[in-house]
Design a protein around this motif. Structure first.
Motif, PDB file in Angstrom:
ATOM      1  N   LEU A 475       0.846  -1.189   0.000  1.00  0.00           N
ATOM      2  CA  LEU A 475       0.000   0.000   0.000  1.00  0.00           C
ATOM      3  C   LEU A 475       0.883   1.242   0.000  1.00  0.00           C
ATOM      4  O   LEU A 475       1.885   1.310   0.711  1.00  0.00           O
ATOM      5  N   MET A 476       0.502   2.219  -0.819  1.00  0.00           N
ATOM      6  CA  MET A 476       1.195   3.505  -0.843  1.00  0.00           C
ATOM      7  C   MET A 476       0.195   4.576  -0.426  1.00  0.00           C
ATOM      8  O   MET A 476      -0.890   4.686  -1.003  1.00  0.00           O
ATOM      9  N   PRO A 490      -0.575  -3.937  -5.324  1.00  0.00           N
ATOM     10  CA  PRO A 490      -0.698  -5.182  -6.096  1.00  0.00           C
ATOM     11  C   PRO A 490      -1.602  -5.028  -7.317  1.00  0.00           C
ATOM     12  O   PRO A 490      -1.303  -5.578  -8.385  1.00  0.00           O
ATOM     13  N   ARG A 491      -2.693  -4.289  -7.189  1.00  0.00           N
ATOM     14  CA  ARG A 491      -3.615  -4.107  -8.318  1.00  0.00           C
ATOM     15  C   ARG A 491      -3.051  -3.131  -9.339  1.00  0.00           C
ATOM     16  O   ARG A 491      -3.219  -3.313 -10.553  1.00  0.00           O
ATOM     17  N   LEU A 492      -2.354  -2.082  -8.870  1.00  0.00           N
ATOM     18  CA  LEU A 492      -1.893  -1.026  -9.773  1.00  0.00           C
ATOM     19  C   LEU A 492      -0.560  -1.360 -10.454  1.00  0.00           C
ATOM     20  O   LEU A 492      -0.155  -0.642 -11.371  1.00  0.00           O
ATOM     21  N   PRO A 495      -1.250  -6.334 -14.500  1.00  0.00           N
ATOM     22  CA  PRO A 495      -0.132  -7.028 -15.151  1.00  0.00           C
ATOM     23  C   PRO A 495       0.857  -6.032 -15.752  1.00  0.00           C
ATOM     24  O   PRO A 495       0.479  -4.908 -16.081  1.00  0.00           O
ATOM     25  N   ALA A 496       2.121  -6.433 -15.848  1.00  0.00           N
ATOM     26  CA  ALA A 496       3.140  -5.551 -16.406  1.00  0.00           C
ATOM     27  C   ALA A 496       2.733  -5.123 -17.812  1.00  0.00           C
ATOM     28  O   ALA A 496       2.355  -5.945 -18.636  1.00  0.00           O
ATOM     29  N   GLY A 497       2.828  -3.820 -18.044  1.00  0.00           N
ATOM     30  CA  GLY A 497       2.466  -3.299 -19.354  1.00  0.00           C
ATOM     31  C   GLY A 497       1.001  -2.978 -19.503  1.00  0.00           C
ATOM     32  O   GLY A 497       0.577  -2.455 -20.539  1.00  0.00           O
ATOM     33  N   GLY A 498       0.187  -3.279 -18.488  1.00  0.00           N
ATOM     34  CA  GLY A 498      -1.243  -2.999 -18.554  1.00  0.00           C
ATOM     35  C   GLY A 498      -1.533  -1.518 -18.392  1.00  0.00           C
ATOM     36  O   GLY A 498      -0.656  -0.698 -18.095  1.00  0.00           O
ATOM     37  N   GLN A 499      -2.790  -1.169 -18.537  1.00  0.00           N
ATOM     38  CA  GLN A 499      -3.185   0.235 -18.475  1.00  0.00           C
ATOM     39  C   GLN A 499      -2.992   0.809 -17.074  1.00  0.00           C
ATOM     40  O   GLN A 499      -2.535   1.942 -16.913  1.00  0.00           O
ATOM     41  N   ALA A 500      -3.357   0.038 -16.046  1.00  0.00           N
ATOM     42  CA  ALA A 500      -3.208   0.517 -14.666  1.00  0.00           C
ATOM     43  C   ALA A 500      -1.739   0.737 -14.293  1.00  0.00           C
ATOM     44  O   ALA A 500      -1.392   1.798 -13.752  1.00  0.00           O
ATOM     45  N   PRO A 501      -0.810  -0.218 -14.555  1.00  0.00           N
ATOM     46  CA  PRO A 501       0.602   0.032 -14.229  1.00  0.00           C
ATOM     47  C   PRO A 501       1.167   1.253 -14.950  1.00  0.00           C
ATOM     48  O   PRO A 501       1.962   1.995 -14.377  1.00  0.00           O
ATOM     49  N   GLN A 502       0.802   1.436 -16.207  1.00  0.00           N
ATOM     50  CA  GLN A 502       1.316   2.590 -16.945  1.00  0.00           C
ATOM     51  C   GLN A 502       0.823   3.898 -16.339  1.00  0.00           C
ATOM     52  O   GLN A 502       1.591   4.863 -16.178  1.00  0.00           O
ATOM     53  N   ALA A 503      -0.487   3.947 -15.986  1.00  0.00           N
ATOM     54  CA  ALA A 503      -1.030   5.155 -15.378  1.00  0.00           C
ATOM     55  C   ALA A 503      -0.397   5.414 -14.013  1.00  0.00           C
ATOM     56  O   ALA A 503      -0.082   6.563 -13.655  1.00  0.00           O
ATOM     57  N   PHE A 504      -0.173   4.345 -13.241  1.00  0.00           N
ATOM     58  CA  PHE A 504       0.454   4.486 -11.925  1.00  0.00           C
ATOM     59  C   PHE A 504       1.888   4.996 -12.057  1.00  0.00           C
ATOM     60  O   PHE A 504       2.312   5.907 -11.327  1.00  0.00           O
ATOM     61  N   ASP A 599      -1.246  -7.556   2.910  1.00  0.00           N
ATOM     62  CA  ASP A 599      -1.571  -8.172   1.619  1.00  0.00           C
ATOM     63  C   ASP A 599      -3.043  -8.598   1.547  1.00  0.00           C
ATOM     64  O   ASP A 599      -3.547  -8.887   0.466  1.00  0.00           O
ATOM     65  N   ARG A 600      -3.683  -8.667   2.701  1.00  0.00           N
ATOM     66  CA  ARG A 600      -5.061  -9.143   2.738  1.00  0.00           C
ATOM     67  C   ARG A 600      -5.990  -8.102   2.092  1.00  0.00           C
ATOM     68  O   ARG A 600      -5.824  -6.896   2.276  1.00  0.00           O
ATOM     69  N   ARG A 601      -6.971  -8.580   1.313  1.00  0.00           N
ATOM     70  CA  ARG A 601      -7.992  -7.707   0.721  1.00  0.00           C
ATOM     71  C   ARG A 601      -9.366  -8.312   0.993  1.00  0.00           C
ATOM     72  O   ARG A 601      -9.535  -9.525   0.828  1.00  0.00           O
TER      73      ARG A 601
END
Length: 929
Positions: A475-476, A490-492, A495-504, A599-601
Motif C-alpha cells: 500500500l502507498m 498489487p492491483r496497480l 499485469p506488467a504493461g497494462g493500463q493501470a501500471p502505466q497510469a500508476f 496483503d489481505r484484501r
C-alpha cells in the motif's frame, strides 16, 4: 627519499648507523646518485638473447648506466634510486613506483623483444629456471616480464601455442613445477600464459594440497579457484581455515558458480549455528591467526541468510539458522504484545502460528518466552489464541486460562481502551480514498499533482520474518491537505504493461520529479527503495526525487540537540515517527495495526485508518515545525530550509538555514533535574555489543568504556555495573530488565537510529559529562587502555624494519592507505581548533620494556602492531614521535584525526573556541580503525 637498511642491522646500533644509505658492494658512485651496476635479470649469459635485449636495451642506455653483474633481488632493493635518469619512488618493477612514460617505453620494448623470439613461452621458463630473484617477496623483474607476456598473448601481439598441442603440454609440465615457489604476483600470469586450468590435474592438485599443509590457506584456495579445481578438492577442508580467519569473501568467490559446493558450504556454516556448538572444536590451525570472535552464531547466521538469498538456495539447507531467525522473530513479537502491547491479538496470533508451526523446539521456546512474563492474565489470553495445551503452562497461567474459557471473556479490552491517548486522524472518513484502478487514478490525478502543495508519503507491507530480500510493498499512502489517497500496489502494478501500471508509473513519476511539490516522508529513501523493488518501472524513484523533506533527518537532529522530555521513557515509550508525532503534536501514533497483514484484501477498517494517519501526521508535524521552529531548536527560516530538496540548492558558500540550525551547538537546559557534572575520566560505562561505534567515540573522548562480547548475556552488564560503579548503555529489549537491576539513573536506552557521534553527544549531555581537550585520545579506542609508551621516529623505523614490514601496509596492496600516506607526506602535523596539539605525559620506551625485538613484544607479552604503520608515515617530515598502547600494542601518531575529533565534538568540549590548553593524549591520527 630514505633507503631500506642493510641486512642484520641491530636495534642498539643507533639510528644513524641503521638508516644511513649503504651502497651495495661493486656499485659505482657518481655525483648524482648511486647506480646499481647491472640491470640484467640473470647472472652470466643464461638469459635468452632476444628477451635480454628487450629488457636491458635502449630504455636504460644512458650516460649513467654501467653494465655488470648482479642479482634481481638486489636490483629491486636499490632501484628506488631511479634508472637511467628516470626518477622512481619505488622499485622500478612496482607499478606504483614506475612513471607512466617509462612504463610505456618498457612495454613497447618488451613487445618487440617477445616478437623476435621463436618461442616466448619457453624463453620465459628458461629465464625463471635460471634466476632466483623472483622467489622472494615483493615485485620482481621476472614477474613484470610474465605479466607483459600475458598481456601480449591476450592482445595477440605475439604467437602462442594452440590449446592441447603436445608442445603446450610439455611447457605446462615445466610451469607446474615452478608454481610451488611462485609468489602470488607470478601465479596468475603463469596460469593464464600456460593455460594451466587445462593441464594435467594431478600435479596441480598435489601443489594445492602442499600449500594447504604448509598453512598457506589463502594461497591454496586462490590457486584452486584460478585453476578451476574446486570439484576435485574437499570444500570443507579448503574453506574452514578461511572462515576461521574471517575471510568469508574468499570462500564465497571459491564456490561461485558451483551450486553443489554452495549448498555444502551453507550446510557447514549452519552446523556451526546449532545451539551449544563450540567453534573451538574446529579451530585446529596453529599456523595462522584465527578470528573466532567474529564467528558468533548471530554473525554466521547473517552470512548464511545473505548467501541463501544471493544464490537463491532452499532455506531447508540451513535449519539451525532459520530456527534461530524465527526464534528472534518470536522474541520480538512477544515483546510487542506483552511489553509494548502495540500489536493486535489477531495479527500476533497469525504471525506466531506461522513462525512456530509444528516445530517442537520452537514451540518449547515460545512456551518459555510466555512463561517468563509476569502478567498471567495476558499470557493466558495468548495461550488461548494459540490453542496451547494447558498442561504445558505454568500453574498460574493455566488457572487464568480455565477462567477465560469458563467466563468466555477476553483480555483485549485493556488494549482497546485509551484510544484518545493517541493521535487521531483529523479528517472525515469519507475523505479517505482507496485507489485500485487506472480510472481511480485519473479521477484524482489533479488533486495529487497540484503544483506548490505539500504531500505526505508512506508505504505499508506485510511483515516478513523469514529469509528473503526487501518485502514487496502492499500500500502507498499519499496525503494532501484534507484528504488521503491509499494506492493498492498489487492491483496497480500488474499485469506488467497494462493500463493501470502505466497510469500508476506516470502519476508517481510526475509526483516525485516535480520540485514545486514538497514531498514529506520519514525514512523516505528506504520507502522509495521498497517501492522500486515492488514496481520495477520505479526502480530509479530515489534518484528521480526532487523537492523532498525527510523528517527522519530533522528528528535525529532534534534528539541530538535536546534531552528527552520529562516523563518520556525512551525505551518503553513510542519510537520513530510515533515519537516525533508525540514530541510535536502531543500524542503518539497508535501502532496496533503496524504488524497486520497488509496483503489481505479487503483491508479492515482499522488498517485503513492507521495507514491514513501514518501519512497525514507528516503534514501536521511539518506545519507545526514551520509555525514554532524555535521550540524544537530549529531555524527560524524553517519553511524555506525544509523546502530545499534534491532539486534546490542554497547559494554559493551558504548553508541552508535548517542545516545551520542543526549544526550549531545546543546547550543542555539547566534546572533542578539537571545531572551533576562529572569529569570525562571519572565517567565509567558498560555497553552492549550492539553499541561498538558508540563505545569507540566515548573512548575517543577519554571515557572508560567496557563492551560486552558478542553473544554475552546482558545480565553480565548489570553485574559489571554494580561491581565497578558503571552506567549501562543498551539498546533494544534488555533495557527494562537491566534498569530494574541497577536503577533508572544508572541505565540509558540508546537511540540506534542516531549515528555513533550523535549517540555520544546525547550520552554526554544526558549525564552532564565534562569533556576537555586534554581528554581526547587519553584512552585507546581499540582496547580501552589509558597507558601509552612514547617511541622516537628513529626507533620506530628500526622496529618496523626488524619486524619484516619495511614497506608498511602499502606494500600489501592497501591502495587507500598508500594514497593517504603519499598525500600527507611532507605536510606539517595538523592542529586541533584553537592550536591544540598533544604532548602526552607518558614515558619513553626503554630497552628493558621489550621482551623481544622480533617480533616487537612488551614485557607483559603485548605485541606491537607495527604492520599498521604505513611507510609514508615513517617518511613524514615534522613527525617526531609515535605512541604505543600498552594494552593492545596499537601504534598511534599525530595527524589530522585530533583536529577532526575536536571539531566534531566542539559543542560538548569545555572551554570557548580558541582555547590553547594543550592536549594530554596521543591521537590515532592516521592509524587504521
Amino acid at each position: 627519499m630514505e633507503t631500506p637498511p642493510p641486512p642484520r642491522a641491530m636495534l642498539d646500533g643507533g639510528p644513524q648507523a641503521l638508516w644511513e644509505p649503504q651502497p651495495p658492494a661493486g656499485a659505482l658512485q657518481t655525483p648524482e646518485r648511486c647506480v646499481w651496476p647491472c640491470l640484467s635479470i640473470l647472472e652470466g649469459d643464461s638469459c635468452p638473447q632476444g628477451l635480454f635485449e628487450a629488457i636491458s636495451g635502449p630504455p636504460w642506455a644512458g650516460p649513467q648506466q654501467v653494465l655488470g653483474q648482479g642479482s634481481c633481488s638486489d636490483l629491486n632493493h636499490w632501484s628506488g634510486q631511479g634508472v637511467a635518469g628516470w626518477p622512481c619512488t619505488g622499485p622500478c618493477w612496482s607499478r606504483r613506483g614506475c612513471p607512466a612514460a617509462l612504463e610505456t617505453v618498457l612495454r613497447e620494448e618488451a613487445q618487440r623483444g617477445f616478437a623476435t623470439l621463436e618461442d616466448p613461452l619457453a624463453a620465459l621458463l628458461d629465464m625463471l629456471d635460471s634466476s632466483r630473484g623472483w622467489r622472494g617477496k615483493g615485485p620482481s623483474l621476472e614477474a613484470w616480464v610474465a605479466r607483459e607476456l600475458k598481456r601480449c598473448l591476450q592482445a595477440q601481439l605475439c604467437p602462442g601455442p594452440a590449446r592441447g598441442s603436445p608442445g603446450l603440454k610439455q611447457l605446462q609440465a615445466r610451469a607446474v613445477k615452478l608454481l610451488a615457489e611462485s609468489p602470488p604476483g607470478l601465479v596468475e600470469p603463469l596460469v593464464s600464459i600456460f593455460q594451466l586450468q587445462d593441464a594435467d590435474r594431478s600435479p596441480l592438485l598435489a601443489h594445492v594440497h602442499r600449500l594447504h599443509q604448509e598453512g598457506k590457506f589463502k594461497e591454496a584456495i586462490v590457486l584452486g579457484a584460478k585453476l578451476r579445481l574446486q570439484a576435485d578438492l574437499d570444500v570443507e577442508k579448503m574453506c574452514i581455515p578461511l572462515l576461521l580467519q574471517d575471510k568469508a569473501d574468499l570462500v564465497e568467490r571459491y564456490v561461485d558458480g558451483f551450486p553443489d559446493l554452495q549448498r555444502r558450504l551453507l550446510a557447514l556454516m549452519d552446523s556451526w549455528c546449532q545451539p551449544g556448538f563450540d567453534i573451538r572444536v574446529v579451530a585446529r590451525y596453529p599456523q595462522t591467526t584465527l578470528r573466532l570472535e567474529r564467528l558468533s552464531p548471530r554473525a554466521l547466521g547473517r552470512q548464511v541468510l545473505r548467501l541463501l538469498e544471493q544464490h537463491g538456495l532452499d532455506p531447508d539447507l540451513c535449519p539451525n539458522v532459520v530456527n534461530q531467525q524465527r526464534l528472534a522473530a518470536l522474541r520480538y513479537l512477544c515483546y510487542k504484545r506483552l511489553v509494548e502491547r502495540s500489536v493486535s491479538r489477531e495479527s500476533w496470533a497469525e504471525h506466531v502460528q506461522g513462525l512456530a508451526g509444528q516445530d517442537q523446539w520452537l514451540q518449547e521456546q515460545l512456551l518459555q518466552l510466555l512463561a517468563s512474563h509476569d502478567d498471567a492474565a495476558l499470557v493466558a489470553q495468548c495461550a488461548l489464541d494459540l490453542l496451547l495445551p494447558e498442561e504445558r503452562l505454568p500453574a498460574s497461567v493455566a488457572a487464568e486460562l480455565r477462567q477465560l474459557r469458563i467466563q468466555e471473556r477476553t483480555a483485549e479490552a485493556p488494549l482497546e481502551d485509551g484510544k484518545d491517548d493517541y493521535y487521531q486522524l483529523p479528517i472525515p472518513r469519507e475523505h479517505l480514498h482507496f485507489l485500485a484502478s487506472w480510472e481511480d487514478l485519473a479521477r484524482h490525478q489533479e488533486e495529487l499533482l497540484q503544483p506548490g502543495q505539500v504531500v505526505g508519503m508512506d508505504l505499508e507491507w506485510r511483515p516478513s520474518f523469514g529469509a528473503g530480500g526487501r518485502p514487496r510493498a502492499s500500500l502507498m499512502q499519499v496525503a494532501v491537505e484534507g484528504r488521503v489517497f491509499l494506492l493498492d500496489l498489487p492491483r496497480l502494478s500488474s499485469p506488467a504493461g497494462g493500463q493501470a501500471p502505466q497510469a500508476f508509473f506516470r502519476l508517481v513519476s510526475r509526483l516525485l520529479t516535480d520540485p514545486s511539490i514538497t514531498k514529506l516522508g520519514y525514512g523516505l529513501a528506504g520507502d522509495l527503495r521498497s517501492l522500486g523493488a515492488s514496481c520495477p518501472a520505479l526502480a530509479q524513484a530515489e534518484k528521480q526525487l526532487r523537492g523532498s523533506v525527510d523528517l527522519l533527518q530533522v528528528h535525529r537532529q532534534m534528539r541530538a540537540a535536546d534531552r528527552p522530555a520529562p516523563g518520556v521513557d525512551g525505551a518503553a515509550g513510542p519510537r520513530g515517527l510515533s515519537l516525533l508525532v508525540q514530541q510535536v503534536l502531543g500524542k503518539p501514533l497508535d501502532k496496533m495495526q503496524q504488524l497486520s497483514n497488509w496483503d489481505r484484501r479487503p483491508l479492515c477498517e482499522g488498517q485503513l485508518v492507521y495507514a491514513a494517519a501514518d501519512a497525514y501526521c507528516l503534514l501536521e508535524v511539518y506545519w507545526a515545525l514551520c509555525r514554532e521552529p524555535a521550540r524544537f531548536h530549529l531555524s527560524g527560516d524553517l519553511a524555506r530550509s525544509l523546502r530545499l530538496g534534491r532539486g534546490e540548492r542554497a547559494g554559493p558558500g551558504e548553508l541552508p538555514p535548517l542545516q545551520k540550525a542543526l549544526t550549531s551547538p545546543q546547550q543542555v537546559p539547566a534546572g533542578e533535574d539537571a545531572a551533576p557534572e562529572v569529569p570525562a575520566r571519572a565517567f565509567r560505562v558498560v555497553c552492549d555489543s550492539m553499541l561498538q561505534g558508540l563505545a569507540r567515540r566515548l573512548r575517543c573522548l577519554g571515557i572508560d568504556v567496557l563492551v560486552l562480547a558478542t553473544g554475552e548475556d546482558h545480565r553480565r552488564a548489570a553485574e559489571v555495573a554494580r561491581q565497578e560503579g558503571r552506567v549501562i548503555l543498551t539498546s533494544g529489549l534488555p533495557y527494562h530488565k537491566l534498569r530494574a537491576q541497577v536503577g533508572a539513573g544508572r541505565c540509558l536506552s540508546v537511540d540506534c537510529s542516531l549515528k555513533a557521534r550523535q549517540q555520544a553527544t546525547a550520552v554526554i549531555r544526558h549525564f552532564n559529562v565534562r569533556v576537555t581537550h586534554s581528554d581526547i585520545f587519553s584512552r585507546c579506542q581499540a582496547c580501552n587502555c589509558h597507558q601509552y609508551l612514547k617511541v622516537s621516529k628513529d626507533v620506530m623505523k628500526q622496529l618496523v624494519w626488524l619486524s619484516g614490514h619495511p614497506e608498511g601496509p602499502s606494500g600489501t596492496g592497501d591502495k587507500a592507505a598508500q594514497i593517504e600516506d603519499e598525500r600527507e607526506t611532507g605536510s606539517a602535523p595538523e592542529e586541533a581548533p584553537g592550536g591544540c596539539t598533544y604532548e602526552p605525559s607518558c614515558r619513553w620506551l626503554e630497552e628493558e620494556d621489550l621482551q623481544s625485538r622480533v617480533p616487537a613484544t612488551l614485557g607483559d607479552g603485548t605485541r606491537l602492531q607495527l604492520s599498521g604503520v604505513p611507510a609514508g608515515v615513517l617518511r613524514r617530515p615534522g613527525l617526531r614521535h609515535f605512541y604505543c598502547c600498552t594494552g593492545c600494542g596499537k601504534v598511534f601518531w599525530e595527524g589530522s584525526h585530533l583536529g577532526r575529533v575536536a571539531e566534531n565534538f566542539r559543542e560538548v568540549l569545555e572551554g570557548v573556541p580558541g582555547s590553547h590548553e594543550p592536549s594530554r593524549a596521543p591521537s590515532p591520527a592516521s592509524s587504521p580503525s
